[in-house]
Design a protein around this motif. Structure first.
Motif, mmCIF file in Angstrom:
data_model
loop_
_atom_site.group_PDB
_atom_site.id
_atom_site.type_symbol
_atom_site.label_atom_id
_atom_site.label_comp_id
_atom_site.label_asym_id
_atom_site.label_seq_id
_atom_site.Cartn_x
_atom_site.Cartn_y
_atom_site.Cartn_z
ATOM 1 N N THR A 164 0.831 -1.211 0.000
ATOM 2 C CA THR A 164 0.000 0.000 0.000
ATOM 3 C C THR A 164 0.861 1.256 0.000
ATOM 4 O O THR A 164 0.595 2.208 -0.752
ATOM 5 N N ILE A 165 1.899 1.280 0.818
ATOM 6 C CA ILE A 165 2.814 2.421 0.829
ATOM 7 C C ILE A 165 3.516 2.539 -0.520
ATOM 8 O O ILE A 165 3.722 3.640 -1.047
ATOM 9 N N GLY A 166 3.868 1.398 -1.110
ATOM 10 C CA GLY A 166 4.486 1.410 -2.432
ATOM 11 C C GLY A 166 3.589 2.019 -3.486
ATOM 12 O O GLY A 166 4.054 2.744 -4.376
ATOM 13 N N VAL A 167 2.293 1.740 -3.413
ATOM 14 C CA VAL A 167 1.334 2.340 -4.355
ATOM 15 C C VAL A 167 1.267 3.854 -4.167
ATOM 16 O O VAL A 167 1.314 4.625 -5.133
ATOM 17 N N ILE A 168 1.168 4.309 -2.913
ATOM 18 C CA ILE A 168 1.121 5.748 -2.624
ATOM 19 C C ILE A 168 2.372 6.442 -3.163
ATOM 20 O O ILE A 168 2.294 7.490 -3.820
ATOM 21 N N VAL A 169 3.520 5.850 -2.896
ATOM 22 C CA VAL A 169 4.795 6.437 -3.312
ATOM 23 C C VAL A 169 4.886 6.526 -4.833
ATOM 24 O O VAL A 169 5.210 7.583 -5.400
ATOM 25 N N ASN A 170 4.575 5.436 -5.522
ATOM 26 C CA ASN A 170 4.759 5.411 -6.969
ATOM 27 C C ASN A 170 3.693 6.208 -7.719
ATOM 28 O O ASN A 170 3.999 6.813 -8.754
ATOM 29 N N VAL A 171 2.480 6.242 -7.212
ATOM 30 C CA VAL A 171 1.466 7.116 -7.820
ATOM 31 C C VAL A 171 1.882 8.578 -7.674
ATOM 32 O O VAL A 171 1.768 9.378 -8.616
ATOM 33 N N SER A 172 2.393 8.939 -6.506
ATOM 34 C CA SER A 172 2.831 10.317 -6.262
ATOM 35 C C SER A 172 3.945 10.719 -7.225
ATOM 36 O O SER A 172 3.888 11.775 -7.863
ATOM 37 N N PHE A 173 4.960 9.874 -7.333
ATOM 38 C CA PHE A 173 6.063 10.190 -8.247
ATOM 39 C C PHE A 173 5.597 10.166 -9.701
ATOM 40 O O PHE A 173 6.054 10.968 -10.524
ATOM 41 N N GLY A 174 4.700 9.232 -10.030
ATOM 42 C CA GLY A 174 4.183 9.176 -11.393
ATOM 43 C C GLY A 174 3.499 10.470 -11.790
ATOM 44 O O GLY A 174 3.697 10.985 -12.909
ATOM 45 N N MET A 175 2.696 11.045 -10.895
ATOM 46 C CA MET A 175 2.016 12.312 -11.172
ATOM 47 C C MET A 175 3.015 13.455 -11.301
ATOM 48 O O MET A 175 2.869 14.349 -12.147
ATOM 49 N N LEU A 176 4.058 13.443 -10.478
ATOM 50 C CA LEU A 176 5.086 14.484 -10.559
ATOM 51 C C LEU A 176 5.850 14.402 -11.883
ATOM 52 O O LEU A 176 6.139 15.423 -12.510
ATOM 53 N N PHE A 177 6.161 13.191 -12.320
ATOM 54 C CA PHE A 177 6.857 13.030 -13.600
ATOM 55 C C PHE A 177 5.971 13.465 -14.767
ATOM 56 O O PHE A 177 6.471 13.977 -15.772
ATOM 57 N N LEU A 178 4.679 13.238 -14.628
ATOM 58 C CA LEU A 178 3.746 13.713 -15.653
ATOM 59 C C LEU A 178 3.837 15.227 -15.798
ATOM 60 O O LEU A 178 3.885 15.765 -16.916
ATOM 61 N N LYS A 179 3.871 15.931 -14.660
ATOM 62 C CA LYS A 179 3.972 17.392 -14.690
ATOM 63 C C LYS A 179 5.288 17.852 -15.281
ATOM 64 O O LYS A 179 5.357 18.897 -15.941
ATOM 65 N N LEU A 180 6.342 17.065 -15.039
ATOM 66 C CA LEU A 180 7.655 17.422 -15.582
ATOM 67 C C LEU A 180 7.794 17.026 -17.052
ATOM 68 O O LEU A 180 8.750 17.425 -17.714
ATOM 69 N N GLY A 181 6.847 16.229 -17.536
ATOM 70 C CA GLY A 181 6.908 15.792 -18.924
ATOM 71 C C GLY A 181 7.878 14.658 -19.170
ATOM 72 O O GLY A 181 8.270 14.406 -20.315
ATOM 73 N N ASN A 182 8.278 13.942 -18.114
ATOM 74 C CA ASN A 182 9.203 12.820 -18.272
ATOM 75 C C ASN A 182 8.405 11.523 -18.308
ATOM 76 O O ASN A 182 8.078 10.936 -17.276
ATOM 77 N N THR A 183 8.076 11.076 -19.516
ATOM 78 C CA THR A 183 7.216 9.898 -19.656
ATOM 79 C C THR A 183 7.940 8.607 -19.266
ATOM 80 O O THR A 183 7.305 7.656 -18.808
ATOM 81 N N THR A 184 9.259 8.575 -19.442
ATOM 82 C CA THR A 184 10.009 7.358 -19.115
ATOM 83 C C THR A 184 9.859 6.994 -17.647
ATOM 84 O O THR A 184 9.496 5.861 -17.299
ATOM 85 N N MET A 185 10.123 7.960 -16.751
ATOM 86 C CA MET A 185 10.019 7.686 -15.325
ATOM 87 C C MET A 185 8.564 7.560 -14.880
ATOM 88 O O MET A 185 8.256 6.822 -13.941
ATOM 89 N N ALA A 186 7.670 8.258 -15.578
ATOM 90 C CA ALA A 186 6.239 8.102 -15.277
ATOM 91 C C ALA A 186 5.803 6.677 -15.598
ATOM 92 O O ALA A 186 5.038 6.055 -14.839
ATOM 93 N N PHE A 187 6.298 6.122 -16.719
ATOM 94 C CA PHE A 187 6.002 4.734 -17.074
ATOM 95 C C PHE A 187 6.496 3.785 -15.983
ATOM 96 O O PHE A 187 5.786 2.854 -15.591
ATOM 97 N N ALA A 188 7.723 4.006 -15.518
ATOM 98 C CA ALA A 188 8.282 3.139 -14.480
ATOM 99 C C ALA A 188 7.437 3.198 -13.211
ATOM 100 O O ALA A 188 7.142 2.166 -12.597
#
Length: 347
Positions: A164-188
């Motif tokens: 559950t913590i892993g989901v929170i962490v990775n969703v958070s970073f995924g949204m941040l990478f989306l804002k930065l326009g970095n699709t590679t790390m958002a995919f990860a």
């Protein structure tokens, strides 16, 4: 956005499909999570190879959708594979010494830092230090990677918590990478989210499978990789502006549960002249368990605490990094004092 939904769905579906196969395999060969039972809060007779599902679902989605020849992607996948295999060895055979794990984690971190350039290049004024030399940046980054990988392993003590913590962490970073326009790390990030979500489908309520060291260390490695890459990208955004002015504090807020628990238990062990990696029942989830909370309630308490800390950090972004990090740690200390005090009253 559609591509990100696709990578999540691919990882999720692969994870859901593979878990019954892994459970049947473990039943056949009696590969159950009965080792180190005194430190764990679940019952006997459950598969401990959930990490195989998380790792394989994540890797397959990355291989299908990303260019593995990219140094950043290749280093992440190689590094992830390294920690996975040492975790898998421990999950199947047991008896892997802490020193052996640390050596492999160091190798994984070195691959990540030197081949993928996942480096923390600034201290942002913490301890009066700003820019770091190449050597100091590499040493700091390697140390932080090893610490967070172990911190996620530490919190994997009850059903659903690390996932559950892993989901929170990775969703958070995924949204941040989306804002930065970095699709590679958002995919990860979203690929890992899907893999964990499929695993939680069987782990959180039924407890028929556990992620083991292989799963928790893989989640920790991908999470800290995202954290380091976010710090770098946010500081060097091509638009010339950062999307978050207090990025180190926000990263800490995202990772607050494993990081604070890891710092806390390591300090407790060192103060008792024990190895930092000696198992015990001093983690926050153990203390909450002692207070009579169920596993599901403990997961919800710590997940809500994580989300609340993140929202609070975003709301207090008028503070500088040092001030905000100080506030976050003070709140964590108060939370820990409350748990310890409540536990003492019940003893």
């Amino acid at each position: 956005m559609c591509d990100l939904i696709s990578v999540f769905c691919i990882s999720f579906i692969l994870s859901v499909i593979k878990i019954p196969i892994i459970i049947e395999y473990c039943d056949w060969f009696e590969l159950y999570d009965d080792l180190d039972f005194h430190r764990k809060c679940h019952g006997f007779g459950a598969s401990r190879l959930g990490g195989v599902v998380i790792f394989s679902a994540f890797m397959l989605s990355m291989l299908l959708l990303l260019n593995v020849r990219d140094g950043e992607v290749g280093a992440l996948l190689i590094s992830t594979s390294v920690v996975f295999f040492i975790g898998l060895k421990d999950d199947i055979l047991g008896g892997v010494l802490p020193g052996e794990k640390i050596q492999v984690q160091l190798l994984s971190a070195i691959i990540l830092v030197f081949l993928g350039d996942y480096k923390i290049t600034s201290m942002y004024g913490l301890l009066g230090v700003y820019e770091l030399s190449e050597l100091n940046a590499a040493i700091l980054s390697i140390g932080i990677v090893v610490f967070v990988v172990n911190a996620f392993n530490f919190i994997d003590g009850i059903d659903g918590l690390a996932g559950t913590i892993g989901v929170i962490v990775n969703v958070s970073f995924g949204m941040l990478f989306l804002k930065l326009g970095n699709t590679t790390m958002a995919f990860a990030a979203f690929g890992m989210t899907g893999a964990i979500a499929g695993f939680l489908r069987y782990n959180f309520v039924s407890g028929t499978i556990f992620m083991g060291d292989a799963g928790s260390m893989v989640i920790g490695l991908v999470s800290i990789s995202s954290a380091i890459k976010f710090l770098t990208l946010n500081d060097h955004n091509l638009s010339g502006a950062t999307i978050i002015d207090v990025s180190p504090a926000i990263v800490l807020a995202i990772l607050i549960v494993p990081v604070f628990d890891g710092i806390r238990v390591i300090l407790l062990r060192l103060s008792a002249s024990k190895s930092p990696f000696a198992g015990d029942r001093n983690h926050m989830h153990h203390k909450l368990k002692f207070l009579g909370f169920s596993d599901v309630t403990i997961v919800l308490i710590l997940a809500c605490f994580n989300v609340w800390i993140l929202i609070l950090a975003l709301s207090l972004n008028f503070l500088n990094d040092v001030q905000l990090i100080g506030v976050l740690f003070c709140i964590c200390i108060i939370f820990n004092v409350w748990i310890t005090y409540a536990k003492g009253k019940r003893s």
